[in-house]
Write a protein that holds these residues in place. Sequence first.
Motif, PDB file in Angstrom:
ATOM      1  N   THR A   3       0.835  -1.205   0.000  1.00 33.42           N
ATOM      2  CA  THR A   3       0.000   0.000   0.000  1.00 33.42           C
ATOM      3  C   THR A   3       0.868   1.252   0.000  1.00 33.42           C
ATOM      4  O   THR A   3       0.621   2.194  -0.764  1.00 33.42           O
ATOM      5  CB  THR A   3      -0.939   0.010   1.216  1.00 33.42           C
ATOM      6  OG1 THR A   3      -1.771  -1.147   1.162  1.00 33.42           O
ATOM      7  CG2 THR A   3      -1.791   1.259   1.243  1.00 33.42           C
ATOM      8  N   ILE A   4       1.894   1.262   0.828  1.00 35.93           N
ATOM      9  CA  ILE A   4       2.815   2.406   0.869  1.00 35.93           C
ATOM     10  C   ILE A   4       3.532   2.550  -0.471  1.00 35.93           C
ATOM     11  O   ILE A   4       3.660   3.662  -1.004  1.00 35.93           O
ATOM     12  CB  ILE A   4       3.808   2.265   2.035  1.00 35.93           C
ATOM     13  CG1 ILE A   4       3.070   2.409   3.369  1.00 35.93           C
ATOM     14  CG2 ILE A   4       4.942   3.284   1.927  1.00 35.93           C
ATOM     15  CD1 ILE A   4       3.887   1.997   4.579  1.00 35.93           C
ATOM     16  N   GLY A   5       3.981   1.438  -1.038  1.00 36.87           N
ATOM     17  CA  GLY A   5       4.657   1.479  -2.333  1.00 36.87           C
ATOM     18  C   GLY A   5       3.767   2.013  -3.440  1.00 36.87           C
ATOM     19  O   GLY A   5       4.188   2.832  -4.256  1.00 36.87           O
ATOM     20  N   GLN A   6       2.517   1.556  -3.471  1.00 39.49           N
ATOM     21  CA  GLN A   6       1.596   2.034  -4.495  1.00 39.49           C
ATOM     22  C   GLN A   6       1.296   3.517  -4.291  1.00 39.49           C
ATOM     23  O   GLN A   6       1.197   4.275  -5.257  1.00 39.49           O
ATOM     24  CB  GLN A   6       0.305   1.229  -4.488  1.00 39.49           C
ATOM     25  CG  GLN A   6      -0.607   1.602  -5.641  1.00 39.49           C
ATOM     26  CD  GLN A   6      -1.834   0.715  -5.734  1.00 39.49           C
ATOM     27  OE1 GLN A   6      -2.094  -0.097  -4.861  1.00 39.49           O
ATOM     28  NE2 GLN A   6      -2.590   0.894  -6.798  1.00 39.49           N
ATOM     29  N   TRP A   7       1.167   3.951  -3.058  1.00 42.23           N
ATOM     30  CA  TRP A   7       0.905   5.368  -2.784  1.00 42.23           C
ATOM     31  C   TRP A   7       2.078   6.220  -3.259  1.00 42.23           C
ATOM     32  O   TRP A   7       1.886   7.293  -3.834  1.00 42.23           O
ATOM     33  CB  TRP A   7       0.633   5.581  -1.299  1.00 42.23           C
ATOM     34  CG  TRP A   7       0.338   7.009  -0.976  1.00 42.23           C
ATOM     35  CD1 TRP A   7       1.105   7.855  -0.239  1.00 42.23           C
ATOM     36  CD2 TRP A   7      -0.787   7.772  -1.410  1.00 42.23           C
ATOM     37  NE1 TRP A   7       0.519   9.095  -0.175  1.00 42.23           N
ATOM     38  CE2 TRP A   7      -0.655   9.064  -0.894  1.00 42.23           C
ATOM     39  CE3 TRP A   7      -1.902   7.468  -2.183  1.00 42.23           C
ATOM     40  CZ2 TRP A   7      -1.580  10.061  -1.125  1.00 42.23           C
ATOM     41  CZ3 TRP A   7      -2.835   8.467  -2.408  1.00 42.23           C
ATOM     42  CH2 TRP A   7      -2.665   9.745  -1.887  1.00 42.23           C
ATOM     43  N   ILE A   8       3.309   5.749  -3.049  1.00 44.35           N
ATOM     44  CA  ILE A   8       4.484   6.486  -3.507  1.00 44.35           C
ATOM     45  C   ILE A   8       4.493   6.588  -5.029  1.00 44.35           C
ATOM     46  O   ILE A   8       4.820   7.647  -5.585  1.00 44.35           O
ATOM     47  CB  ILE A   8       5.773   5.821  -2.975  1.00 44.35           C
ATOM     48  CG1 ILE A   8       5.876   6.032  -1.461  1.00 44.35           C
ATOM     49  CG2 ILE A   8       7.008   6.358  -3.682  1.00 44.35           C
ATOM     50  CD1 ILE A   8       6.963   5.223  -0.795  1.00 44.35           C
ATOM     51  N   ILE A   9       4.112   5.516  -5.717  1.00 39.35           N
ATOM     52  CA  ILE A   9       4.053   5.555  -7.185  1.00 39.35           C
ATOM     53  C   ILE A   9       2.980   6.537  -7.652  1.00 39.35           C
ATOM     54  O   ILE A   9       3.193   7.309  -8.593  1.00 39.35           O
ATOM     55  CB  ILE A   9       3.809   4.144  -7.752  1.00 39.35           C
ATOM     56  CG1 ILE A   9       5.052   3.282  -7.531  1.00 39.35           C
ATOM     57  CG2 ILE A   9       3.466   4.200  -9.240  1.00 39.35           C
ATOM     58  CD1 ILE A   9       4.855   1.811  -7.832  1.00 39.35           C
ATOM     59  N   VAL A  10       1.820   6.522  -7.007  1.00 42.79           N
ATOM     60  CA  VAL A  10       0.751   7.462  -7.369  1.00 42.79           C
ATOM     61  C   VAL A  10       1.234   8.897  -7.178  1.00 42.79           C
ATOM     62  O   VAL A  10       1.006   9.770  -8.029  1.00 42.79           O
ATOM     63  CB  VAL A  10      -0.520   7.185  -6.540  1.00 42.79           C
ATOM     64  CG1 VAL A  10      -1.532   8.300  -6.679  1.00 42.79           C
ATOM     65  CG2 VAL A  10      -1.135   5.856  -6.945  1.00 42.79           C
ATOM     66  N   LEU A  11       1.906   9.177  -6.070  1.00 44.07           N
ATOM     67  CA  LEU A  11       2.431  10.525  -5.831  1.00 44.07           C
ATOM     68  C   LEU A  11       3.484  10.907  -6.873  1.00 44.07           C
ATOM     69  O   LEU A  11       3.521  12.061  -7.329  1.00 44.07           O
ATOM     70  CB  LEU A  11       3.039  10.627  -4.430  1.00 44.07           C
ATOM     71  CG  LEU A  11       2.053  10.639  -3.272  1.00 44.07           C
ATOM     72  CD1 LEU A  11       2.797  10.670  -1.944  1.00 44.07           C
ATOM     73  CD2 LEU A  11       1.099  11.807  -3.381  1.00 44.07           C
ATOM     74  N   ALA A  12       4.320   9.960  -7.256  1.00 41.83           N
ATOM     75  CA  ALA A  12       5.341  10.254  -8.267  1.00 41.83           C
ATOM     76  C   ALA A  12       4.692  10.665  -9.579  1.00 41.83           C
ATOM     77  O   ALA A  12       5.108  11.646 -10.209  1.00 41.83           O
ATOM     78  CB  ALA A  12       6.237   9.031  -8.472  1.00 41.83           C
ATOM     79  N   TYR A  13       3.654   9.939 -10.000  1.00 36.83           N
ATOM     80  CA  TYR A  13       2.986  10.289 -11.250  1.00 36.83           C
ATOM     81  C   TYR A  13       2.143  11.554 -11.112  1.00 36.83           C
ATOM     82  O   TYR A  13       1.861  12.216 -12.105  1.00 36.83           O
ATOM     83  CB  TYR A  13       2.139   9.124 -11.756  1.00 36.83           C
ATOM     84  CG  TYR A  13       2.971   8.110 -12.506  1.00 36.83           C
ATOM     85  CD1 TYR A  13       3.347   8.333 -13.818  1.00 36.83           C
ATOM     86  CD2 TYR A  13       3.398   6.941 -11.890  1.00 36.83           C
ATOM     87  CE1 TYR A  13       4.123   7.431 -14.507  1.00 36.83           C
ATOM     88  CE2 TYR A  13       4.170   6.028 -12.567  1.00 36.83           C
ATOM     89  CZ  TYR A  13       4.542   6.273 -13.884  1.00 36.83           C
ATOM     90  OH  TYR A  13       5.313   5.377 -14.553  1.00 36.83           O
ATOM     91  N   ARG A  14       1.756  11.898  -9.911  1.00 41.53           N
ATOM     92  CA  ARG A  14       1.006  13.141  -9.707  1.00 41.53           C
ATOM     93  C   ARG A  14       1.919  14.356  -9.883  1.00 41.53           C
ATOM     94  O   ARG A  14       1.537  15.365 -10.470  1.00 41.53           O
ATOM     95  CB  ARG A  14       0.389  13.185  -8.311  1.00 41.53           C
ATOM     96  CG  ARG A  14      -0.397  14.493  -8.076  1.00 41.53           C
ATOM     97  CD  ARG A  14      -0.890  14.629  -6.663  1.00 41.53           C
ATOM     98  NE  ARG A  14      -1.877  13.586  -6.369  1.00 41.53           N
ATOM     99  CZ  ARG A  14      -2.363  13.363  -5.155  1.00 41.53           C
ATOM    100  NH1 ARG A  14      -1.957  14.090  -4.129  1.00 41.53           N
ATOM    101  NH2 ARG A  14      -3.246  12.411  -4.950  1.00 41.53           N
ATOM    102  N   TYR A  15       3.146  14.258  -9.367  1.00 41.71           N
ATOM    103  CA  TYR A  15       4.039  15.410  -9.368  1.00 41.71           C
ATOM    104  C   TYR A  15       5.106  15.371 -10.456  1.00 41.71           C
ATOM    105  O   TYR A  15       5.778  16.371 -10.688  1.00 41.71           O
ATOM    106  CB  TYR A  15       4.719  15.556  -8.005  1.00 41.71           C
ATOM    107  CG  TYR A  15       3.728  15.836  -6.911  1.00 41.71           C
ATOM    108  CD1 TYR A  15       3.036  17.048  -6.878  1.00 41.71           C
ATOM    109  CD2 TYR A  15       3.468  14.911  -5.917  1.00 41.71           C
ATOM    110  CE1 TYR A  15       2.113  17.313  -5.878  1.00 41.71           C
ATOM    111  CE2 TYR A  15       2.549  15.173  -4.916  1.00 41.71           C
ATOM    112  CZ  TYR A  15       1.877  16.380  -4.906  1.00 41.71           C
ATOM    113  OH  TYR A  15       0.964  16.642  -3.913  1.00 41.71           O
TER     114      TYR A  15
END
Length: 85
Positions: A42-54
Amino acid sequence: LTTMAYSALTGVAILSIMVPFVWVSPTWTGIGLGIVIGLASTIGQWIIVLAYRYGDASVLAPFSYTQLLWVSILGFFLFGELPDV
């Protein structure tokens, strides 16, 4: 949050269909490992989502493709597996 929710709901739906055919009662160790794996993913997926957001997808895409290389290397050293066709 929407991306993570759809991923989780899809996984639950698909895996729930298979549960009656493969169910094995988990041990306490298995439950603990499942919780740790769930939190880490979950933490890993959240980090990927944030990376693609910014970040730009064109900058981030090469990092995604290197996963194939790293998984192949870890598979060889940890499990003695060689990639095939």
